[in-house]
Design a protein around this motif. Structure first.
Motif, PDB file in Angstrom:
ATOM      1  N   ARG A   1       4.481 -35.941 -15.925  1.00 49.10           N
ATOM      2  CA  ARG A   1       4.828 -36.402 -17.274  1.00 49.10           C
ATOM      3  C   ARG A   1       4.687 -37.923 -17.379  1.00 49.10           C
ATOM      4  O   ARG A   1       4.074 -38.443 -18.322  1.00 49.10           O
ATOM      5  CB  ARG A   1       6.254 -35.977 -17.617  1.00 49.10           C
ATOM      6  CG  ARG A   1       6.708 -36.425 -19.003  1.00 49.10           C
ATOM      7  CD  ARG A   1       8.167 -36.110 -19.273  1.00 49.10           C
ATOM      8  NE  ARG A   1       9.071 -36.823 -18.387  1.00 49.10           N
ATOM      9  CZ  ARG A   1       9.747 -36.269 -17.384  1.00 49.10           C
ATOM     10  NH1 ARG A   1       9.656 -34.979 -17.137  1.00 49.10           N
ATOM     11  NH2 ARG A   1      10.539 -37.003 -16.617  1.00 49.10           N
ATOM     12  N   ILE A   2       5.247 -38.648 -16.408  1.00 46.10           N
ATOM     13  CA  ILE A   2       5.187 -40.108 -16.439  1.00 46.10           C
ATOM     14  C   ILE A   2       3.748 -40.584 -16.278  1.00 46.10           C
ATOM     15  O   ILE A   2       3.299 -41.515 -16.975  1.00 46.10           O
ATOM     16  CB  ILE A   2       6.103 -40.693 -15.349  1.00 46.10           C
ATOM     17  CG1 ILE A   2       7.567 -40.376 -15.684  1.00 46.10           C
ATOM     18  CG2 ILE A   2       5.895 -42.193 -15.191  1.00 46.10           C
ATOM     19  CD1 ILE A   2       8.549 -40.694 -14.577  1.00 46.10           C
ATOM     20  N   GLU A   3       3.009 -39.954 -15.389  1.00 40.58           N
ATOM     21  CA  GLU A   3       1.593 -40.278 -15.202  1.00 40.58           C
ATOM     22  C   GLU A   3       0.833 -40.151 -16.521  1.00 40.58           C
ATOM     23  O   GLU A   3       0.061 -41.046 -16.912  1.00 40.58           O
ATOM     24  CB  GLU A   3       1.020 -39.315 -14.149  1.00 40.58           C
ATOM     25  CG  GLU A   3      -0.473 -39.381 -13.939  1.00 40.58           C
ATOM     26  CD  GLU A   3      -0.963 -38.222 -13.068  1.00 40.58           C
ATOM     27  OE1 GLU A   3      -2.178 -38.196 -12.796  1.00 40.58           O
ATOM     28  OE2 GLU A   3      -0.157 -37.341 -12.684  1.00 40.58           O
TER      29      GLU A   3
ATOM     30  N   GLU B   1       7.949 -40.865 -24.403  1.00 42.69           N
ATOM     31  CA  GLU B   1       7.241 -42.117 -24.686  1.00 42.69           C
ATOM     32  C   GLU B   1       8.137 -43.320 -24.375  1.00 42.69           C
ATOM     33  O   GLU B   1       7.675 -44.318 -23.804  1.00 42.69           O
ATOM     34  CB  GLU B   1       6.806 -42.157 -26.161  1.00 42.69           C
ATOM     35  CG  GLU B   1       5.748 -41.134 -26.541  1.00 42.69           C
ATOM     36  CD  GLU B   1       6.316 -39.759 -26.850  1.00 42.69           C
ATOM     37  OE1 GLU B   1       5.516 -38.827 -27.071  1.00 42.69           O
ATOM     38  OE2 GLU B   1       7.560 -39.600 -26.862  1.00 42.69           O
ATOM     39  N   LYS B   2       9.414 -43.196 -24.709  1.00 49.20           N
ATOM     40  CA  LYS B   2      10.356 -44.268 -24.391  1.00 49.20           C
ATOM     41  C   LYS B   2      10.535 -44.397 -22.876  1.00 49.20           C
ATOM     42  O   LYS B   2      10.631 -45.509 -22.342  1.00 49.20           O
ATOM     43  CB  LYS B   2      11.703 -43.992 -25.062  1.00 49.20           C
ATOM     44  CG  LYS B   2      12.736 -45.080 -24.833  1.00 49.20           C
ATOM     45  CD  LYS B   2      14.037 -44.779 -25.555  1.00 49.20           C
ATOM     46  CE  LYS B   2      15.085 -45.851 -25.296  1.00 49.20           C
ATOM     47  NZ  LYS B   2      16.364 -45.559 -25.994  1.00 49.20           N
TER      48      LYS B   2
ATOM     49  N   GLY C   1      10.291 -29.726  -9.525  1.00 45.55           N
ATOM     50  CA  GLY C   1      10.877 -30.717 -10.425  1.00 45.55           C
ATOM     51  C   GLY C   1      10.252 -32.089 -10.273  1.00 45.55           C
ATOM     52  O   GLY C   1       9.966 -32.778 -11.263  1.00 45.55           O
ATOM     53  N   ASN C   2      10.043 -32.522  -9.027  1.00 45.02           N
ATOM     54  CA  ASN C   2       9.428 -33.833  -8.819  1.00 45.02           C
ATOM     55  C   ASN C   2       8.026 -33.895  -9.395  1.00 45.02           C
ATOM     56  O   ASN C   2       7.622 -34.908  -9.976  1.00 45.02           O
ATOM     57  CB  ASN C   2       9.384 -34.167  -7.323  1.00 45.02           C
ATOM     58  CG  ASN C   2      10.713 -34.666  -6.792  1.00 45.02           C
ATOM     59  OD1 ASN C   2      11.605 -35.019  -7.554  1.00 45.02           O
ATOM     60  ND2 ASN C   2      10.867 -34.678  -5.475  1.00 45.02           N
ATOM     61  N   ALA C   3       7.251 -32.826  -9.236  1.00 39.91           N
ATOM     62  CA  ALA C   3       5.890 -32.803  -9.767  1.00 39.91           C
ATOM     63  C   ALA C   3       5.892 -32.865 -11.284  1.00 39.91           C
ATOM     64  O   ALA C   3       5.074 -33.565 -11.893  1.00 39.91           O
ATOM     65  CB  ALA C   3       5.163 -31.549  -9.283  1.00 39.91           C
ATOM     66  N   VAL C   4       6.798 -32.135 -11.915  1.00 37.79           N
ATOM     67  CA  VAL C   4       6.893 -32.164 -13.378  1.00 37.79           C
ATOM     68  C   VAL C   4       7.205 -33.581 -13.851  1.00 37.79           C
ATOM     69  O   VAL C   4       6.599 -34.093 -14.805  1.00 37.79           O
ATOM     70  CB  VAL C   4       7.962 -31.170 -13.865  1.00 37.79           C
ATOM     71  CG1 VAL C   4       8.252 -31.364 -15.355  1.00 37.79           C
ATOM     72  CG2 VAL C   4       7.494 -29.735 -13.618  1.00 37.79           C
TER      73      VAL C   4
END
Length: 351
Positions: free
Chosen positions: A34-36, A334-335, A27-30
């Motif tokens: 995504r944020i990266e 995106e938000k 979960g942390n990697a996902v």
């Protein structure tokens, strides 16, 4: 800063301190990936420093070489303490995103004292939901005002219809996507679904996720031998999860704690799948019982609601439709990234 350019015009250099970046299916990697990805789309220069693969002098040298303007750590215990040490050494600010077990477990045991310095010295703390911020404030009231809320995002697939002919027509599949560790409570659904299977032979349970604690995973594998209707799929690559969601009928979350919005629950909703989740703060932050999913209190409640899902196609369709509308309206990635970028700028302006 380049002459004549404002802070907003200069590409932001962000160093992400990420525990559990590998395997990519946690979960942390996902969340981090995504944020990266979204920060790069916004023009940020981002580099991830995976705690575990880099440590000590090697980690500090790598961060120094990149020369970030600020550090963004995930998980107060595993990432925040590292960011705190680097911040002290390099003289740059940092923030921490609280991801779940740091607030619901580590802060409550002997690790809590080790986290206090990292939490108190962070420029900002980020929680996925107000319930996490409230829980943090109960332990450390002085830092609650520096804690901001940024909801988790989730990619909304354009193609989310169930896969035609993907599974046997006489099977009804419950999917539990979770890493193999006790907090995910993956043994819980075996007994109640076994009772359901005795009356509805088409019922199946599939488990998918990485082995994070080998001892617990061995216990799960041993238990599965007693329940032939259930099977472990192993690690499913994140980019293959969409096909899995489309193939199954119901997605489960049986966790003992979640740090707000669980990625697997959000993803299931994005694929318009009905969800059956444990009655914990993190799940209640997303799921309203009988509206966007079903929330169970105990084994009997789980069994009854699971049976309702098996027998009522209209219920499954309504929950799936409502869940997808929820994440479409409230969980835009995106938000999410834009909120982080604005927070970075606030931190640097203050610094």
């Amino acid at each position: 800063m380049a002459c004549g350019k404002t802070l907003a015009e200069v590409p932001m250099r962000v160093g992400i301190i990420a525990p559990n970046y590998y395997p990519a299916e946690t979960g942390n990697a996902v969340t981090v990936r995504r944020i990266e990805r979204q920060l790069r789309l916004l023009g940020c220069d981002v580099r991830v420093f995976p705690v575990g693969r880099l440590a000590g002098e090697r980690l500090q040298a790598a961060v120094e070489e990149f020369s970030p303007q600020l550090l963004h750590a995930f998980h107060a215990y595993h990432g925040g303490r590292v960011a705190h040490a680097l911040s002290t050494s390099l003289g740059i600010p940092y923030l921490i995103t609280l991801t779940g077990t740091d607030v619901y477990q580590a802060l409550c045991d002997q690790r809590g004292l080790e986290m206090h310095g990292a939490l108190r010295c962070a420029a900002r703390l980020v929680a996925f939901h107000a319930c996490v911020k409230k829980r943090l404030g109960e332990h450390l009231p002085s830092i609650e005002e520096r804690t901001v809320l940024i909801h988790q995002g989730v990619e909304l697939p354009a193609d989310y219809a169930p896969l035609a002919g993907a599974g046997a027509e006489d099977e009804f599949v419950f999917l539990l996507p979770a890493g193999m560790r006790p907090v995910k409570n993956v043994l819980f659904p075996l007994a109640p679904l076994a009772e359901l299977h005795s009356r509805y032979p088409q019922v199946r349970l599939e488990l998918a996720g990485p082995v994070l604690e080998p001892g617990y995973a061995a216990q799960v594998m041993e238990e599965l031998e007693r329940y032939p209707f259930a099977r472990y799929l192993g690690v499913v690559a994140h980019d293959a999860m969409g096909e899995l969601y489309r193939r199954v009928d119901v997605v489960l979350n049986t966790s003992l704690t979640e740090g707000g919005m669980a990625n697997t629950v959000l993803e299931a909703l994005a694929y318009a799948k009905p969800v059956l989740v444990s009655d914990i703060e993190g799940n209640r932050s997303i799921i309203k019982d009988s509206v966007t999913g079903l929330v169970y209190r105990d084994a009997a409640d789980f069994r009854g609601k699971a049976e309702h899902l098996v027998t009522d196609a209209h219920l499954r369709g309504r929950l799936g439709k409502n869940g997808r509308c929820l994440v479409r309206d409230s969980c835009c990635p995106e938000k999410e990234a834009g909120s982080y970028l604005a927070l970075y700028r606030d931190i640097l302006s203050a610094a």
